[in-house]
Design a protein around this motif. Sequence first.
Motif: not given
Length: 235
Positions: A185-187, A191-192, A197-198, A203-205
């Motif tokens: 997702l972060m890539a 989506v990012v 709130s990254p 941490w939830a993701l």
Amino acid sequence: MTTEDGGVSKKRKAVSFDVPEPDPDSSPPSRHRPSQDSRRLLPVPTDAHLFDNEIDYTTDHKYRIPDWIWYDNARGKKDDNHRLLFLNKRVREIDLKRLQVKYLKEEKIFQDKKQKWVEEYLNQPGCDQDELKKNLFAEVSKWEAQYEEEHFKPFYKKRYEIVTGGGYEKPIKDTGLDKFWVSALMANQIVVRKIESPDHDYWALCHITDIRCHRLDDPRGFKLEFLFSPDNPFF
């Protein structure tokens, strides 16, 4: 999606199998380099037909496993459990890549069969072309849904097993790939930007175990289902 001439575009939603590329040590000390005969056998995943066999664990620089990892106490790694966890992670990363390569080959077959099906559908004798084109999108969606259930769903199931710690008859460890989905997702550049709130959301993701796509009755839409681990402390 149809084109102006009645054809069907070949765009499909992306499917993630990737994790960050392995970074193997290409030049371990010679005293730790095992002979080919002494190399341990790697665990074989179940449903082996879903994996591509062209990636060589021993010679391909990008996917090879460092030779030192086969030895106890290699390079000061006295904790055998740590060494096996490292090897387990590397094997699962490589097998995800092998799964992806085979999936992409199946995707190519899918596109060819889909185009052939569309041509046969539009060339039905004695049928009104305007009516056929009007119903083309809905009919293609039905055909895609059936094909995906038969040919693509096994790949998604196997990816889930590997990521969550299964997928092998005799695994090195029953430990999956932490942060697989959050890395995917972060890539994704789109989506990012949606993550508000990254620092907190990250941490939830990290507890995502799978993301599944479901078709709706309306062929123009779909639903995404996010699965989280049972020990997720956030919700």
